[in-house]
Motif scaffolding. Structure first.
Motif, mmCIF file in Angstrom:
data_model
loop_
_atom_site.group_PDB
_atom_site.id
_atom_site.type_symbol
_atom_site.label_atom_id
_atom_site.label_comp_id
_atom_site.label_asym_id
_atom_site.label_seq_id
_atom_site.Cartn_x
_atom_site.Cartn_y
_atom_site.Cartn_z
ATOM 1 N N PHE A 64 44.839 12.910 4.436
ATOM 2 C CA PHE A 64 44.126 11.638 4.506
ATOM 3 C C PHE A 64 44.768 10.751 5.564
ATOM 4 O O PHE A 64 45.991 10.639 5.606
ATOM 5 N N GLU A 65 43.917 10.153 6.390
ATOM 6 C CA GLU A 65 44.416 9.278 7.448
ATOM 7 C C GLU A 65 43.462 8.105 7.632
ATOM 8 O O GLU A 65 42.245 8.275 7.602
ATOM 9 N N VAL A 66 44.035 6.931 7.809
ATOM 10 C CA VAL A 66 43.250 5.738 8.120
ATOM 11 C C VAL A 66 43.746 5.175 9.442
ATOM 12 O O VAL A 66 44.942 4.922 9.614
ATOM 13 N N ILE A 67 42.826 5.006 10.379
ATOM 14 C CA ILE A 67 43.133 4.381 11.662
ATOM 15 C C ILE A 67 42.230 3.160 11.797
ATOM 16 O O ILE A 67 41.004 3.283 11.776
ATOM 17 N N GLU A 68 42.846 2.004 11.906
ATOM 18 C CA GLU A 68 42.097 0.760 12.024
ATOM 19 C C GLU A 68 42.240 0.217 13.439
ATOM 20 O O GLU A 68 43.357 0.072 13.952
ATOM 21 N N ALA A 69 41.117 -0.088 14.065
ATOM 22 C CA ALA A 69 41.104 -0.683 15.400
ATOM 23 C C ALA A 69 40.456 -2.055 15.294
ATOM 24 O O ALA A 69 39.277 -2.167 14.950
ATOM 25 N N GLU A 70 41.243 -3.082 15.564
ATOM 26 C CA GLU A 70 40.758 -4.445 15.450
ATOM 27 C C GLU A 70 40.523 -5.020 16.840
ATOM 28 O O GLU A 70 41.445 -5.112 17.652
ATOM 29 N N ALA A 71 39.285 -5.389 17.086
ATOM 30 C CA ALA A 71 38.916 -5.927 18.391
ATOM 31 C C ALA A 71 39.542 -7.301 18.603
ATOM 32 O O ALA A 71 39.848 -8.025 17.646
ATOM 33 N N SER A 72 39.715 -7.660 19.829
ATOM 34 C CA SER A 72 40.220 -8.984 20.174
ATOM 35 C C SER A 72 39.292 -10.056 19.612
ATOM 36 O O SER A 72 38.069 -9.957 19.727
ATOM 37 N N GLY A 73 39.884 -11.056 18.970
ATOM 38 C CA GLY A 73 39.080 -12.137 18.393
ATOM 39 C C GLY A 73 38.724 -11.934 16.945
ATOM 40 O O GLY A 73 38.147 -12.824 16.320
ATOM 41 N N SER A 74 39.054 -10.763 16.370
ATOM 42 C CA SER A 74 38.807 -10.551 14.949
ATOM 43 C C SER A 74 39.860 -11.294 14.131
ATOM 44 O O SER A 74 40.835 -11.821 14.660
ATOM 45 N N LEU A 75 39.671 -11.313 12.828
ATOM 46 C CA LEU A 75 40.488 -12.150 11.945
ATOM 47 C C LEU A 75 41.981 -11.964 12.133
ATOM 48 O O LEU A 75 42.738 -12.924 12.249
ATOM 49 N N TRP A 76 42.432 -10.688 12.183
ATOM 50 C CA TRP A 76 43.863 -10.419 12.233
ATOM 51 C C TRP A 76 44.365 -10.108 13.637
ATOM 52 O O TRP A 76 45.498 -9.715 13.823
ATOM 53 N N ASN A 77 43.494 -10.233 14.633
ATOM 54 C CA ASN A 77 43.913 -9.927 16.004
ATOM 55 C C ASN A 77 43.431 -11.020 16.963
ATOM 56 O O ASN A 77 42.280 -11.015 17.387
ATOM 57 N N GLN A 78 44.321 -11.912 17.291
ATOM 58 C CA GLN A 78 43.992 -12.997 18.213
ATOM 59 C C GLN A 78 44.581 -12.740 19.610
ATOM 60 O O GLN A 78 44.766 -13.663 20.396
ATOM 61 N N THR A 79 44.871 -11.485 19.910
ATOM 62 C CA THR A 79 45.397 -11.113 21.219
ATOM 63 C C THR A 79 44.245 -10.743 22.148
ATOM 64 O O THR A 79 43.076 -10.808 21.765
ATOM 65 N N ASN A 80 44.582 -10.319 23.347
ATOM 66 C CA ASN A 80 43.566 -9.920 24.320
ATOM 67 C C ASN A 80 43.368 -8.415 24.392
ATOM 68 O O ASN A 80 42.741 -7.917 25.329
ATOM 69 N N HIS A 81 43.915 -7.680 23.438
ATOM 70 C CA HIS A 81 43.760 -6.233 23.444
ATOM 71 C C HIS A 81 43.437 -5.730 22.039
ATOM 72 O O HIS A 81 43.573 -6.462 21.059
ATOM 73 N N ILE A 82 43.000 -4.492 21.941
ATOM 74 C CA ILE A 82 42.691 -3.885 20.651
ATOM 75 C C ILE A 82 43.997 -3.621 19.901
ATOM 76 O O ILE A 82 44.954 -3.098 20.454
ATOM 77 N N SER A 83 44.016 -4.005 18.645
ATOM 78 C CA SER A 83 45.183 -3.773 17.794
ATOM 79 C C SER A 83 44.930 -2.540 16.931
ATOM 80 O O SER A 83 43.871 -2.414 16.311
ATOM 81 N N ILE A 84 45.897 -1.609 16.906
ATOM 82 C CA ILE A 84 45.740 -0.359 16.174
ATOM 83 C C ILE A 84 46.758 -0.290 15.034
ATOM 84 O O ILE A 84 47.945 -0.563 15.228
#
Length: 200
Positions: A64-84
């Motif tokens: 089992f594996e979970v990979i989460e990619a949070e786009a810039s501007g989403s709730l937990w990612n206020q950076t300018n890049h995708i957070s993994i």
């Protein structure tokens, strides 16, 4: 109401929710690990409020594996890049807490185990979560559990190869599928890739 001090422990609500998700899925896995493997590559998907899941099930022993990619501007990612963020386990399970995906890891493993128990099969499962800017307010891990349950209530898409399944997943994702495949441990490491190559 609370019982004797030696018999009860008070914990924050979100910890107790995760403990329940973890405990129930572990109990289900005691049976699931003895079931036959699924015979086809299956792909499920579901979405709610900026949270999108592509769930890939492969004909292998349980992992089992979970990979989460949070786009810039989403709730937990206020950076300018995708957070993994990523956590995973192999057939015999984890020994430590899922420190990156945290409670969401156990919240989605639970409905996965419910589904595998229902069909009396085991599989390798890779969860690809996309979080967009539409997810602007924290709603708790409970919504992730219910999004996953919703995905498993619908008939799966079936494929002959992993590549075909990933191409289909890409049609629903804004984030490049390579964001997930380049990170995936279950596809690439610890000898798993060699066995999975038969599906490419």
């Amino acid at each position: 109401l609370l019982g004797l001090k030696t018999q009860r422990k008070l914990v924050p609500t979100r910890w107790s929710i995760t403990a329940v998700d973890d405990t129930i899925s572990k109990n289900l896995l005691k049976k699931i690990r003895y079931y036959p493997e699924i015979s086809e590559i299956l792909l499920f998907n579901s979405e709610y409020n900026g949270n999108h899941y592509e769930i890939l099930l492969l004909p292998e022993k349980f992992s089992f594996e979970v990979i989460e990619a949070e786009a810039s501007g989403s709730l937990w990612n206020q950076t300018n890049h995708i957070s993994i963020m990523q956590d995973y386990e192999f057939f015999h399970g984890r020994k430590t807490y899922a420190s990156e995906v945290t409670g969401g890891y156990y919240a989605v493993r639970f409905p996965l185990c419910e589904y595998l128990e229902k069909i009396k099969k085991q599989a390798t499962a890779i969860f690809m979560r996309q979080v967009t800017e539409e997810y602007y307010a924290p709603l708790g891990v409970g919504i992730l559990r219910e999004i996953t349950r919703q995905a498993f209530q619908n008939p799966p898409e079936k494929f002959n190869t992993i590549e075909e399944a990933l191409q289909q997943a890409q049609t629903r994702l804004k984030i490049p599928i390579s964001t997930y495949t380049d990170k995936s441990v279950l596809l690439k490491e610890t000898g798993k890739q060699k066995r999975l190559n038969q599906w490419f």
